[in-house]
Scaffold this active site. Structure first.
Site, PDB file in Angstrom:
ATOM      1  N   PRO A   9       0.789  -1.231   0.000  1.00  0.00           N
ATOM      2  CG  PRO A   9      -0.245  -1.218   2.065  1.00  0.00           C
ATOM      3  CD  PRO A   9       0.470  -2.122   1.108  1.00  0.00           C
ATOM      4  CG  ASN A  10      -0.295   4.414   1.172  1.00  0.00           C
ATOM      5  OD1 ASN A  10      -1.227   4.945   0.585  1.00  0.00           O
ATOM      6  ND2 ASN A  10      -0.409   3.934   2.391  1.00  0.00           N
ATOM      7  NE  ARG A  17       1.876  14.223  -0.662  1.00  0.00           N
ATOM      8  CZ  ARG A  17       0.682  14.219  -0.094  1.00  0.00           C
ATOM      9  NH1 ARG A  17      -0.352  13.774  -0.752  1.00  0.00           N
ATOM     10  NH2 ARG A  17       0.527  14.678   1.129  1.00  0.00           N
ATOM     11  CE1 TYR A  22       9.133   4.997   3.041  1.00  0.00           C
ATOM     12  CE2 TYR A  22       7.565   6.810   2.986  1.00  0.00           C
ATOM     13  CZ  TYR A  22       8.049   5.665   3.586  1.00  0.00           C
ATOM     14  OH  TYR A  22       7.453   5.177   4.718  1.00  0.00           O
ATOM     15  CG  ASN A  76       8.410  -2.242   0.305  1.00  0.00           C
ATOM     16  OD1 ASN A  76       7.849  -2.417   1.396  1.00  0.00           O
ATOM     17  ND2 ASN A  76       9.040  -1.123   0.011  1.00  0.00           N
ATOM     18  CB  ALA A  79       1.593  -0.048   6.269  1.00  0.00           C
ATOM     19  CD  GLU A 101       9.838  -7.808   4.739  1.00  0.00           C
ATOM     20  OE1 GLU A 101       9.115  -8.828   4.740  1.00  0.00           O
ATOM     21  OE2 GLU A 101       9.977  -7.080   5.728  1.00  0.00           O
ATOM     22  CG  HIS A 103      11.291  -2.729   4.534  1.00  0.00           C
ATOM     23  ND1 HIS A 103       9.935  -2.544   4.359  1.00  0.00           N
ATOM     24  CD2 HIS A 103      11.440  -3.958   5.060  1.00  0.00           C
ATOM     25  CE1 HIS A 103       9.300  -3.617   4.776  1.00  0.00           C
ATOM     26  NE2 HIS A 103      10.189  -4.492   5.202  1.00  0.00           N
ATOM     27  NE  ARG A 110      10.493   5.661   8.657  1.00  0.00           N
ATOM     28  CZ  ARG A 110       9.501   5.595   7.758  1.00  0.00           C
ATOM     29  NH1 ARG A 110       9.514   4.646   6.831  1.00  0.00           N
ATOM     30  NH2 ARG A 110       8.525   6.475   7.784  1.00  0.00           N
TER      31      ARG A 110
HETATM   32  O1  CA2 Z   1      10.661   1.687   3.848  1.00  0.00           O
HETATM   33  C1  CA2 Z   1       9.789   1.028   3.259  1.00  0.00           C
HETATM   34  O2  CA2 Z   1       9.943   0.596   2.131  1.00  0.00           O
HETATM   35  C2  CA2 Z   1       8.441   0.782   3.932  1.00  0.00           C
HETATM   36  O3  CA2 Z   1       8.007  -0.525   3.570  1.00  0.00           O
HETATM   37  C3  CA2 Z   1       7.498   1.832   3.393  1.00  0.00           C
HETATM   38  C4  CA2 Z   1       6.118   1.775   4.043  1.00  0.00           C
HETATM   39  C5  CA2 Z   1       6.240   1.817   5.561  1.00  0.00           C
HETATM   40  O4  CA2 Z   1       4.958   1.664   6.147  1.00  0.00           O
HETATM   41  C6  CA2 Z   1       7.156   0.733   6.075  1.00  0.00           C
HETATM   42  O5  CA2 Z   1       7.260   0.856   7.476  1.00  0.00           O
HETATM   43  C7  CA2 Z   1       8.533   0.857   5.452  1.00  0.00           C
HETATM   44  C8  CA2 Z   1       5.276   2.960   3.597  1.00  0.00           C
HETATM   45  C9  CA2 Z   1       5.074   3.004   2.117  1.00  0.00           C
HETATM   46  C10 CA2 Z   1       4.397   4.286   1.805  1.00  0.00           C
HETATM   47  O6  CA2 Z   1       5.015   4.802   0.662  1.00  0.00           O
HETATM   48  C11 CA2 Z   1       4.892   6.128   0.420  1.00  0.00           C
HETATM   49  C12 CA2 Z   1       5.647   6.626  -0.601  1.00  0.00           C
HETATM   50  C13 CA2 Z   1       5.584   7.949  -0.883  1.00  0.00           C
HETATM   51  C14 CA2 Z   1       4.728   8.768  -0.181  1.00  0.00           C
HETATM   52  C15 CA2 Z   1       3.959   8.256   0.832  1.00  0.00           C
HETATM   53  C16 CA2 Z   1       4.027   6.938   1.138  1.00  0.00           C
END
Ligand code: CA2
Length: 148
Positions: A9-10, A17, A22, A76, A79, A101, A103, A110
């Site tokens: 997700p996201n 964003r 990221y 990946n 969340a 996996e 990240h 974090r």
């Molecule tokens: O660091 C990572 O790749 C995560 O899997 C990213 C997840 C986070 O919940 C994990 O703890 C670590 C969040 C992905 C959301 O991606 C976004 C990208 C751009 C803007 C907003 C969110």
């Protein structure tokens, strides 16, 4: 050799964003980069899934066991890493298929709720904190492992 690349997700918002966490690379850029790596390896085919839905990710993983087999998985879970027993179980169900996996951020530096991954124990390895390059390292490691 077929490798499935799953983004949770996201991650469709990558590069658009929160660039301070990221980075500025988009998911489309990541896909291009991985396609270049695949092209270095004759016979290597990639499939990409980005989904905001836990069940869609579980469904695709389950299909590995029936009509849509793959040789390896880069995932990946975003969340869902920290919450999804369902994705962890689905990865374990494909125990003959190695998963790595990824990240983008270093989840260990974090918030404490990001320190635990429910899904990583179902994978052969995990890469975190190397930015979007982590996808490339995961894919290269998977190809090498499958070729051995
Ligand atoms: O660091 C990572 O790749 C995560 O899997 C990213 C997840 C986070 O919940 C994990 O703890 C670590 C969040 C992905 C959301 O991606 C976004 C990208 C751009 C803007 C907003 C969110």
């Amino acid at each position: 050799m077929k490798i499935l690349v799953i983004n949770g997700p996201n991650l469709g918002l990558l590069g658009v964003r929160e660039p301070e966490i990221y980075g500025k690379v988009t998911l489309a850029d990541v896909i291009c980069q991985l396609q270049l790596v695949a092209a270095e390896n004759p016979g290597c085919e990639l499939e990409f899934l980005q989904s905001n839905h836990e069940g869609a990710i579980v469904d695709r993983l389950n299909a590995i066991l029936t009509d849509a087999p793959v040789d390896g998985i880069v995932i990946n879970p975003a969340a869902y890493t920290h919450t999804s027993v369902a994705i962890a179980d689905a990865l374990r169900a494909c125990d003959k298929v190695p998963a790595i996996e990824v990240h983008i951020s270093n989840i260990n530096s974090r918030e404490s709720f990001r320190h635990e991954s429910l899904t990583a124990p179902a994978c052969v390895g995990m890469i975190a904190g190397l930015g979007t390059d982590g996808y490339e390292w995961a894919l290269r490691a998977l190809i090498r492992r499958i070729q051995k």
